[in-house]
Design a protein around this motif. Structure first.
Motif, short mmCIF file in Angstrom:
data_model
loop_
_atom_site.label_atom_id
_atom_site.label_comp_id
_atom_site.label_asym_id
_atom_site.label_seq_id
_atom_site.Cartn_x
_atom_site.Cartn_y
_atom_site.Cartn_z
N LEU A 108 -1.16 -6.42 -14.40
CA LEU A 108 -1.57 -6.56 -13.06
C LEU A 108 -0.40 -7.46 -12.25
O LEU A 108 0.05 -8.40 -12.99
CB LEU A 108 -2.57 -7.48 -13.19
N LYS A 109 -0.11 -6.95 -11.12
CA LYS A 109 0.72 -7.73 -10.28
C LYS A 109 0.06 -8.31 -9.01
O LYS A 109 -0.72 -7.31 -8.62
CB LYS A 109 2.21 -6.98 -10.02
N VAL A 110 0.41 -9.42 -8.62
CA VAL A 110 -0.33 -9.96 -7.45
C VAL A 110 0.66 -10.18 -6.14
O VAL A 110 1.66 -10.85 -6.62
CB VAL A 110 -1.28 -11.13 -7.50
N VAL A 111 0.55 -9.67 -5.00
CA VAL A 111 1.29 -9.97 -3.93
C VAL A 111 0.66 -10.67 -2.97
O VAL A 111 -0.49 -10.14 -2.28
CB VAL A 111 1.75 -8.69 -3.40
N ASN A 112 1.03 -11.68 -2.45
CA ASN A 112 0.36 -12.34 -1.48
C ASN A 112 0.85 -12.11 -0.22
O ASN A 112 1.85 -12.74 0.21
CB ASN A 112 0.67 -13.97 -1.61
N ARG A 113 0.23 -11.25 0.72
CA ARG A 113 0.82 -10.75 1.73
C ARG A 113 -0.31 -10.05 2.71
O ARG A 113 -1.28 -9.42 2.18
CB ARG A 113 1.84 -9.58 1.46
N ASP A 114 -0.18 -9.88 3.86
CA ASP A 114 -1.20 -9.27 4.86
C ASP A 114 -1.10 -7.64 4.72
O ASP A 114 0.03 -7.12 4.59
CB ASP A 114 -0.83 -9.43 6.10
N ALA A 115 -1.92 -7.07 4.36
CA ALA A 115 -1.78 -5.46 4.15
C ALA A 115 -1.07 -4.73 5.17
O ALA A 115 -0.64 -3.71 4.84
CB ALA A 115 -3.32 -4.82 3.58
N LEU A 116 -1.25 -5.10 6.30
CA LEU A 116 -0.81 -4.40 7.73
C LEU A 116 0.83 -4.77 7.61
O LEU A 116 1.39 -4.17 8.23
CB LEU A 116 -1.38 -5.12 8.80
N THR A 117 1.38 -5.48 6.71
CA THR A 117 2.75 -5.76 6.67
C THR A 117 3.43 -5.12 5.43
O THR A 117 4.58 -5.36 5.29
CB THR A 117 3.37 -7.35 6.79
N VAL A 118 2.69 -4.52 4.69
CA VAL A 118 3.23 -4.01 3.32
C VAL A 118 3.94 -2.70 3.79
O VAL A 118 3.49 -1.88 4.26
CB VAL A 118 1.91 -3.59 2.43
N THR A 119 5.21 -2.62 2.91
CA THR A 119 6.11 -1.59 3.10
C THR A 119 6.55 -1.17 1.68
O THR A 119 6.47 -1.96 0.70
CB THR A 119 7.10 -1.95 4.22
N PRO A 120 7.08 -0.02 1.46
CA PRO A 120 7.66 0.26 0.34
C PRO A 120 8.88 -0.52 0.04
O PRO A 120 9.28 -0.69 -1.19
CB PRO A 120 8.26 1.95 0.45
N GLU A 121 9.50 -1.35 1.07
CA GLU A 121 10.50 -2.11 0.71
C GLU A 121 10.04 -3.63 0.09
O GLU A 121 10.72 -4.23 -0.75
CB GLU A 121 11.33 -2.61 1.67
N ASN A 122 8.71 -4.06 0.60
CA ASN A 122 8.49 -5.23 0.33
C ASN A 122 7.59 -5.31 -0.92
O ASN A 122 6.99 -6.38 -1.45
CB ASN A 122 7.97 -6.20 1.35
N VAL A 123 6.91 -3.97 -1.02
CA VAL A 123 6.11 -4.00 -2.19
C VAL A 123 6.59 -2.55 -2.93
O VAL A 123 6.03 -1.70 -2.76
CB VAL A 123 4.83 -3.81 -1.90
#
Length: 302
Positions: A108-123
């Motif tokens: 499991l990896k957890v990313v604290n981010r708004d899904a609307l800002t997710v990109t292949p670069e930041n995730v």
């Protein structure tokens, strides 16, 4: 996988577990983030089963909340990244997995981010995958934007199984000609095929929402699929197609001729073989694509 095997694999969260975790973390469900936590293990196992998740899959979950669905995904042996907008929930989730399914903690990896800002670069977790799947209980108020945004940004998001408000599910899976067929239906059809695969009652959530939920399953077109409107020598630009869709449904009661009069010349309707007296709600995604291609060809020739 049998129920016995599931039970042996890990302890999933029931109502008492959810309330204790929330109390320990000082978390209470918020309307701001559209939070309704699933308190029924059978429901999350059903979601994972419908999604077809196996131990070889890499899964994205959006809005894991207190971890009900997260544990059911990990129970299959899959690896996953959970995207959570709420900092206290994102911080708490690894501890919940460590408590209830410690052998899965390293998957499991957890990313604290708004899904609307997710990109292949930041995730970037999914960048090495040929294909990955999304499995999520999506916040009702942003479900459609999240799905369309992720499909646009991640070309290798190959499928999803999401739980959304029943009315949203109906619109996502609607076909041309129905009253609920609209912008979400046709834009989703640009990327692949969607179908409703089940209804979920209100009593499996805490707090119970005032609407019913449903499951939507989506499969992306293969690159060589004849149904894929983005392939072929005259494949149109997605943005141009979506502009036509927005204009056609922005004035739903008008004919295409009236709704698109500033965007589509008469010659383009003829070239695409589309009667301009039709309404947007009758067009398939392939017809919108053909119309966009015809407009491009007309503009180049002009």
């Amino acid at each position: 996988m049998t129920e016995t095997a599931n039970t042996a694999a890990g302890h999933l969260l029931g109502a008492a577990d959810i309330r204790r975790i929330a109390a320990d973390a000082g978390v209470s469900p918020t309307k701001k983030f559209g939070q309704n936590f699933v308190i029924d293990p059978g429901t999350v196992r059903r979601i994972v089963r419908e999604a077809g998740v196996t131990s070889t899959d890499h899964v994205m979950e959006v809005g894991p909340g207190l971890g009900s669905l997260t544990l059911a995904i990990l129970e299959t042996g899959a690896s996953m990244t959970a995207v959570e907008i709420d900092p206290p929930l994102a911080e708490r989730l690894p501890g919940t997995v460590a408590e209830f399914m410690p052998e899965a903690a390293d998957r499991l990896k957890v990313v604290n981010r708004d899904a609307l800002t997710v990109t292949p670069e930041n995730v970037p977790d999914f960048n090495g995958d040929d294909s990955f799947t999304l499995v999520a209980n999506l916040p009702y108020n942003v479900a459609t934007p999240i799905l369309l945004t992720l499909l646009e940004r991640f070309d290798h998001l190959g499928s999803f199984l999401v739980m959304v408000q029943k009315e949203v599910a109906d619109r996502l899976a609607a076909k041309p000609g129905s009253k609920i067929y609209g912008t979400p239906s046709v834009k989703l059809a640009w990327y692949g095929t969607a179908e409703r695969v089940g209804t979920i009652g209100r009593n499996v959530f805490w707090p119970a929402p005032n609407v019913d939920s449903a499951l939507v399953k989506f499969t992306r077109y293969a690159a060589d699929d004849a149904s894929n409107p983005a392939t072929g020598d005259a494949a149109p630009d997605r943005e141009q197609v979506f502009q036509l869709i927005d204009a056609a449904f922005g004035q739903r009661r008008k004919t295409l001729h009236a709704a698109l009069k500033h965007m589509v010349p008469a010659e383009a309707f003829t070239a695409a073989g589309i009667n301009p007296t039709r309404r947007g709600e009758t067009l398939t995604i392939s017809e919108f694509a053909a119309l966009a291609s015809a407009v491009s060809a007309h503009n180049k020739a002009a």
